[in-house]
Design a protein around this motif. Structure first.
Motif, PDB file in Angstrom:
ATOM      1  N   ARG A 431      13.253  92.105  84.568  1.00 49.67           N
ATOM      2  CA  ARG A 431      12.548  91.695  83.431  1.00 49.67           C
ATOM      3  C   ARG A 431      13.310  90.311  83.055  1.00 49.67           C
ATOM      4  O   ARG A 431      14.330  90.174  83.010  1.00 49.67           O
ATOM      5  CB  ARG A 431      12.596  92.495  82.211  1.00 49.67           C
ATOM      6  CG  ARG A 431      11.771  93.815  82.495  1.00 49.67           C
ATOM      7  CD  ARG A 431      10.306  93.433  82.564  1.00 49.67           C
ATOM      8  NE  ARG A 431       9.550  94.807  82.778  1.00 49.67           N
ATOM      9  CZ  ARG A 431       9.014  95.087  83.980  1.00 49.67           C
ATOM     10  NH1 ARG A 431       9.485  94.622  85.249  1.00 49.67           N
ATOM     11  NH2 ARG A 431       8.523  96.482  84.286  1.00 49.67           N
ATOM     12  N   GLN A 433      12.107  88.443  80.452  1.00 46.92           N
ATOM     13  CA  GLN A 433      11.585  87.710  79.092  1.00 46.92           C
ATOM     14  C   GLN A 433      13.058  87.481  78.302  1.00 46.92           C
ATOM     15  O   GLN A 433      13.941  88.002  78.526  1.00 46.92           O
ATOM     16  CB  GLN A 433      11.179  89.007  78.402  1.00 46.92           C
ATOM     17  CG  GLN A 433       9.631  89.215  78.722  1.00 46.92           C
ATOM     18  CD  GLN A 433       9.347  89.877  80.197  1.00 46.92           C
ATOM     19  OE1 GLN A 433      10.180  90.371  80.658  1.00 46.92           O
ATOM     20  NE2 GLN A 433       8.089  90.289  80.418  1.00 46.92           N
ATOM     21  N   CYS A 472       7.143  94.816  77.567  1.00 48.89           N
ATOM     22  CA  CYS A 472       7.572  94.329  78.895  1.00 48.89           C
ATOM     23  C   CYS A 472       8.188  95.464  79.666  1.00 48.89           C
ATOM     24  O   CYS A 472       8.474  95.483  80.603  1.00 48.89           O
ATOM     25  CB  CYS A 472       8.568  93.129  78.770  1.00 48.89           C
ATOM     26  SG  CYS A 472      10.255  93.663  78.564  1.00 48.89           S
ATOM     27  N   ASP A 475       5.247  96.230  81.848  1.00 47.97           N
ATOM     28  CA  ASP A 475       4.517  94.839  81.971  1.00 47.97           C
ATOM     29  C   ASP A 475       5.227  93.863  82.361  1.00 47.97           C
ATOM     30  O   ASP A 475       5.886  93.081  81.237  1.00 47.97           O
ATOM     31  CB  ASP A 475       3.460  94.589  81.028  1.00 47.97           C
ATOM     32  CG  ASP A 475       2.753  93.344  81.099  1.00 47.97           C
ATOM     33  OD1 ASP A 475       2.703  92.561  82.425  1.00 47.97           O
ATOM     34  OD2 ASP A 475       1.735  92.882  80.419  1.00 47.97           O
ATOM     35  N   GLU A 477       5.051  90.943  83.381  1.00 42.03           N
ATOM     36  CA  GLU A 477       4.527  89.595  82.946  1.00 42.03           C
ATOM     37  C   GLU A 477       4.231  89.394  81.313  1.00 42.03           C
ATOM     38  O   GLU A 477       3.580  88.571  80.808  1.00 42.03           O
ATOM     39  CB  GLU A 477       3.001  89.296  83.508  1.00 42.03           C
ATOM     40  CG  GLU A 477       3.293  89.325  85.175  1.00 42.03           C
ATOM     41  CD  GLU A 477       4.156  88.510  85.612  1.00 42.03           C
ATOM     42  OE1 GLU A 477       4.504  87.229  85.072  1.00 42.03           O
ATOM     43  OE2 GLU A 477       5.001  88.811  86.639  1.00 42.03           O
ATOM     44  N   ALA A 478       4.554  90.370  80.547  1.00 40.63           N
ATOM     45  CA  ALA A 478       4.275  90.603  79.149  1.00 40.63           C
ATOM     46  C   ALA A 478       5.020  89.216  78.537  1.00 40.63           C
ATOM     47  O   ALA A 478       5.905  88.928  78.886  1.00 40.63           O
ATOM     48  CB  ALA A 478       4.904  91.844  78.442  1.00 40.63           C
ATOM     49  N   ARG A 479       4.239  88.651  77.424  1.00 38.52           N
ATOM     50  CA  ARG A 479       4.892  87.493  76.908  1.00 38.52           C
ATOM     51  C   ARG A 479       6.235  87.855  76.138  1.00 38.52           C
ATOM     52  O   ARG A 479       6.200  88.757  75.689  1.00 38.52           O
ATOM     53  CB  ARG A 479       3.685  86.807  75.815  1.00 38.52           C
ATOM     54  CG  ARG A 479       4.020  85.564  75.224  1.00 38.52           C
ATOM     55  CD  ARG A 479       3.043  85.017  74.345  1.00 38.52           C
ATOM     56  NE  ARG A 479       2.511  86.122  73.100  1.00 38.52           N
ATOM     57  CZ  ARG A 479       2.957  86.049  72.173  1.00 38.52           C
ATOM     58  NH1 ARG A 479       3.856  85.134  71.770  1.00 38.52           N
ATOM     59  NH2 ARG A 479       2.620  87.023  71.164  1.00 38.52           N
ATOM     60  N   SER A 480       6.955  86.711  76.365  1.00 31.89           N
ATOM     61  CA  SER A 480       8.296  86.904  75.343  1.00 31.89           C
ATOM     62  C   SER A 480       8.078  86.484  74.105  1.00 31.89           C
ATOM     63  O   SER A 480       7.726  85.622  73.673  1.00 31.89           O
ATOM     64  CB  SER A 480       9.289  85.770  76.148  1.00 31.89           C
ATOM     65  OG  SER A 480      10.623  86.033  75.432  1.00 31.89           O
ATOM     66  N   LEU A 481       8.401  87.574  73.226  1.00 27.04           N
ATOM     67  CA  LEU A 481       8.089  87.242  71.903  1.00 27.04           C
ATOM     68  C   LEU A 481       9.201  86.417  71.190  1.00 27.04           C
ATOM     69  O   LEU A 481       9.027  86.019  69.797  1.00 27.04           O
ATOM     70  CB  LEU A 481       8.079  88.725  70.957  1.00 27.04           C
ATOM     71  CG  LEU A 481       6.872  89.812  71.576  1.00 27.04           C
ATOM     72  CD1 LEU A 481       6.840  90.884  71.031  1.00 27.04           C
ATOM     73  CD2 LEU A 481       5.613  88.709  71.448  1.00 27.04           C
ATOM     74  N   VAL A 483      11.141  83.479  70.788  1.00 25.94           N
ATOM     75  CA  VAL A 483      10.796  81.959  71.009  1.00 25.94           C
ATOM     76  C   VAL A 483      11.932  81.143  70.457  1.00 25.94           C
ATOM     77  O   VAL A 483      12.439  80.159  71.344  1.00 25.94           O
ATOM     78  CB  VAL A 483       9.582  81.789  70.580  1.00 25.94           C
ATOM     79  CG1 VAL A 483       9.374  79.892  70.688  1.00 25.94           C
ATOM     80  CG2 VAL A 483       8.325  82.515  70.999  1.00 25.94           C
ATOM     81  N   ASP A 498      11.702  78.097  72.960  1.00 23.14           N
ATOM     82  CA  ASP A 498      10.652  77.866  74.154  1.00 23.14           C
ATOM     83  C   ASP A 498      10.945  77.163  75.488  1.00 23.14           C
ATOM     84  O   ASP A 498      10.261  76.334  75.957  1.00 23.14           O
ATOM     85  CB  ASP A 498       9.428  77.027  73.251  1.00 23.14           C
ATOM     86  CG  ASP A 498       8.020  77.487  74.283  1.00 23.14           C
ATOM     87  OD1 ASP A 498       8.225  78.379  74.838  1.00 23.14           O
ATOM     88  OD2 ASP A 498       7.475  76.544  74.214  1.00 23.14           O
ATOM     89  N   ASP A 541      13.883  76.668  81.937  1.00 22.58           N
ATOM     90  CA  ASP A 541      13.115  77.295  82.816  1.00 22.58           C
ATOM     91  C   ASP A 541      12.932  76.487  84.238  1.00 22.58           C
ATOM     92  O   ASP A 541      12.907  77.113  85.272  1.00 22.58           O
ATOM     93  CB  ASP A 541      11.538  76.801  82.419  1.00 22.58           C
ATOM     94  CG  ASP A 541      11.032  77.748  81.358  1.00 22.58           C
ATOM     95  OD1 ASP A 541      11.836  78.724  81.046  1.00 22.58           O
ATOM     96  OD2 ASP A 541      10.418  77.600  80.354  1.00 22.58           O
TER      97      ASP A 541
END
Length: 784
Positions: A431, A433, A472, A475, A477-481, A483, A498, A541
């Motif tokens: 994972r 995230q 996650c 999942d 691909e779950a969005r990272s909460l 930020v 971000d 990133d």
């Protein structure tokens, strides 16, 4: 007829008649967890870097931790605070470390809302929440979440484990402990290990045995009752202590050096998918010696220090496996939510050359290569308080730069594994995230379908500041909460937002490049200059390892992120910035009792921890012990403070009254009486008189003269050329009638209890002379 139950606050639903035969009982319902609620187990490693577990690319064998990852999830983007107590406060509350008053370890608290060392009761612990939901709650191992001044038998106990929602506790309250002679607490009182190092004692298997026993105690009575266990091992914090056979498994494995280790681990991390394909290994740190330039003796010593560390970590993994096997035997493993994490990156407290006594770091004392080489065969055993050199620290944090205490990713990026076979379908997946230590509590509450309570014991609760990771679990691909996240430790600052990281390093990108040292202060003018010119910027990133500074190309973004850091600082009580390092440990802090100049202590009582003991460093003081020597004579310790890493001992040996001083295990000095100790009831005293000034920056406390007395008559005299400048041994407690734990001096075994009778002891820091005051002292002791 089934029992009738009712909840607290409801009216009694039974019938009350004039006699029992016309009445119908009803019972207050016991507090029960939801049917099928999972157990929760936090496993917290200490000072274990991103590149030190097998499943994170390390050559160190950690098969049982690797199995947890294979049966669950491995996170590549977990973050901590860069230091132990701050991270641990975040793990257990879901709030940021400054919100918890934990800007630093508790010994470095500074009397501001974000740095007072006292976690507010409005920041409830997960243990307090789950206890109210029908869970058994256990804490095992390292605590380090109580103000250091409140860890004595005088309490208060409301910030000890049992005061923060744990029903049982077994471990050590401080930041680290001797693994063979630990300072142990069971629930709210001190205890001694049941066996000795000679009988095979080591702290890790002891902790695991206690963990298994606590779980079994409950499960054999109430199999359906879940538990929450906070298991915090001493591994892999210094001292790196492990039975020799575990270290010897790694003989020759690290002879190629730390740079070879980094390259090997980096390639493995890429193969495991932990790093993006475009990741670039961070540079060889300028503060780290080039392995090939070292002499043969240095390479041999440093390789052995790493062999010991590796054995220490594998030894811990073995015993973690023992606990997992026990959960499987009970049928509890599949429904146990396990979260394994380290509290910060690998530690550089061993300095550039490593150390056989970590206490040198805390006292600004440089290490000595010849002394360390002389100790090579005993490293890992009970004789030394050893730590490897920071070349291995840098390697342990592969692929990142820098280390613990700094907020580059080497200090704040850590391994994180989640396993819950019954609750997570995914097996062995990665994972990516973004997450932080404050995310564990909200994740557990989400997984258990529990809302954070509005009140705990009548105290209105503050908002939890982390974010749930449950989304996650199944999942990828779950969005990272999560930020945005700020970081600050000893003035080293950074901000994630971000996908970007802004970093303002202090004392600098390295000590060599900055010309500064850890602990150099940031004053107001310096801060202005740092904010104008000292920040770096990385696109995580695209640049996972922080190797390409974009501060000039992305100036507007950087300015915005600097401003955002100050917004976060205001929100979470981060200010004022205080970069002073070990100097913070010497600051005066509130004590439970009013300050005084004379302290009376008794045998058979709990050791008084150093932060609650008289400050005898660099000041004139005397110690008098009222004792009885039988006609046949006696030997043993009258009073001691400290351990094998530093301190002093006042004892009788070979019939002579003796004062022994251990200067951070670097030098030991003895002053003995000229005549034998007489039998009968006497007052034995020594007087410590400074004869010069301290040079704290260079690791030197005051030189001193020592005089020995029996009933006020001088019987011995000698000099100490140097003393400890800042902090006695990390335990450093006052023990009367024995030297419990790792002994201060090498010429007697622990605990070397006095074979006569000790009645009481007086520590006097008033500076009054002992000579010719025997009657006055006897009267003072008699009054107590």
């Amino acid at each position: 007829m089934a029992l009738k139950e009712y909840k607290t606050g409801q009216a009694f639903p039974g019938v009350i008649g004039r006699t029992f035969d016309v009445s119908e009982p009803a019972w207050p319902a016991p507090l029960r967890a939801k049917q099928g609620a999972p157990n929760v187990l936090f496993i917290v490693l200490d000072d274990t870097g991103y590149g030190q577990l097998g499943c994170y690319g390390s050559p160190i064998n950690t098969p049982h931790i690797d199995a947890l990852a294979a049966e669950g999830l491995k996170f590549s983007n977990m973050h901590t605070t860069a230091l132990c107590s701050p991270t641990r406060s975040s793990l257990i509350t879901g709030r940021n470390h400054h919100s918890n008053g934990m800007a630093c370890i508790t010994e470095g608290s500074m009397g501001y809302p974000g740095s007072n060392g006292a976690i507010p009761f409005e920041n409830g612990f997960l243990s307090e929440i789950l206890q109210q939901r029908g869970y058994n709650t256990y804490a095992i191992g390292k605590w380090h979440l109580t103000p250091a001044e409140q860890t004595s038998a005088a309490g208060p106990y409301d910030r000890w484990p049992l005061g923060r929602g744990f029903e049982r506790y077994y471990g050590f309250l401080g930041g680290d402990t001797h693994q063979y002679y630990p300072e142990l607490v069971s629930d709210n009182h001190q205890v001694e290990p049941e066996t000795t190092p000679e009988q095979g004692y080591h702290l890790t298997p002891d902790l695991i045995a206690r963990a298994k026993a606590m779980i079994a105690d409950s499960k054999q009575v109430a199999p359906d009752k879940p538990f929450f266990m906070y298991l915090a091992l001493g591994t892999a914090h210094a001292p790196h202590h492990v039975p020799r056979e575990w270290a010897d498994k790694y003989k020759g494995k690290f002879d190629a050096g730390w740079d070879a280790y980094r390259q090997q681990v980096f390639e493995k991390q890429k193969a495991l998918g932990l790093l993006p394909e475009n990741a670039v290994l961070s540079r060889h740190d300028p503060d780290v010696q080039d392995w090939d330039s070292l002499g043969a003796d240095e390479r041999r010593l440093y390789a052995r220090m790493m062999e010991v560390f590796a054995g220490f970590l594998e030894h811990a993994d073995h015993h973690i496996g023992d606990l997992m096997a026990f959960l499987k035997e009970l049928g509890e493993y599949d429904n146990t939510l396990v979260m394994l994490i380290s509290d910060n990156g690998a530690s550089a407290e061993g300095g550039p050359t490593g150390s056989v006594n970590e206490g040198k770091f805390f006292n600004n004392v440089p290490d000595n290569l010849e002394q360390n080489l002389a100790a090579i065969d005993d490293i890992g055993g009970p004789k030394y308080f050893n730590h490897y050199p920071w070349g291995w620290t840098h390697a342990g944090n592969t692929p990142f730069r820098r280390w613990k205490r700094e907020t580059y990713r080497g200090g704040v990026s850590d391994p994180f594994i989640v396993s819950w076979p019954k609750g997570i379908k995914a097996r062995g997946e990665l994972r990516r995230q973004y997450c932080h230590a404050i995310d564990l509590v909200p994740t557990v509450l989400d997984a258990l379908d529990i809302e954070a309570p509005e009140r705990i014991r009548g105290v209105t609760q503050s908002p939890i500041e982390g974010f749930s990771l449950k989304g996650c679990f199944d999942d990828a691909e779950a969005r990272s909460l999560h930020v945005t996240q700020y970081f600050e430790m000893f003035g080293h600052r950074s901000l994630y937002h971000d996908g970007w990281r802004a970093v303002c390093p202090w004392p600098g990108t390295s000590l060599i490049e900055s010309g500064r040292q850890f602990g150099d202060p940031i004053d107001y003018d310096t801060l202005i200059q740092l904010d104008a010119h000292g920040w770096e910027l990385y696109n995580i990133d695209e640049d996972f390892c922080e190797t390409h500074d974009l501060a000039e190309q992305e100036r507007d973004r950087l300015i915005a992120m600097i401003g955002m850091w100050y917004v976060e600082a205001g929100k979470y009580n981060v200010l004022p910035i205080d970069s002073r390092g070990t100097a913070r440990f010497g600051e005066e802090r509130p004590q439970i009792s009013v300050d005084r100049k004379k302290y009376v202590y008794y045998p058979g009582t709990q050791m008084v921890p150093g932060n609650a003991a008289p400050r005898v460093i660099n000041v004139a003081h005397s110690i008098s012990v009222h004792a009885v020597v039988p006609e046949s004579g006696a030997e043993g310790v009258l009073l001691s403070m400290g351990g094998n890493d530093g301190g002093f001992s006042f004892y009788v040996q070979d019939g002579k009254l003796t004062y022994g001083y251990n200067y951070v295990a670097d030098q030991r000095f003895k002053v003995q009486s000229e005549s034998p100790v007489p039998s009968g009831e006497h007052i034995f005293s020594f007087e410590f008189t400074p004869t010069g000034k301290a040079d704290i920056a260079k690791g030197k406390g005051v030189p001193a003269n020592i005089k020995l007395f029996v009933d006020g008559e001088r019987v011995g005299n000698g000099d100490l050329p140097v003393t400890i400048p800042l902090q006695l041994g990390l335990a450093a407690g006052v023990a009367v009638g024995a030297d419990t734990g790792a002994p201060v001096m090498l010429d007697y075994p622990s605990p070397f209890a006095f074979t006569g009778k000790v009645k009481k002891a007086l520590i006097d820091i008033s500076g009054d002379a002992v000579e010719d005051q025997e009657a006055k002292m006897r009267m003072y002791l008699a009054r107590q």
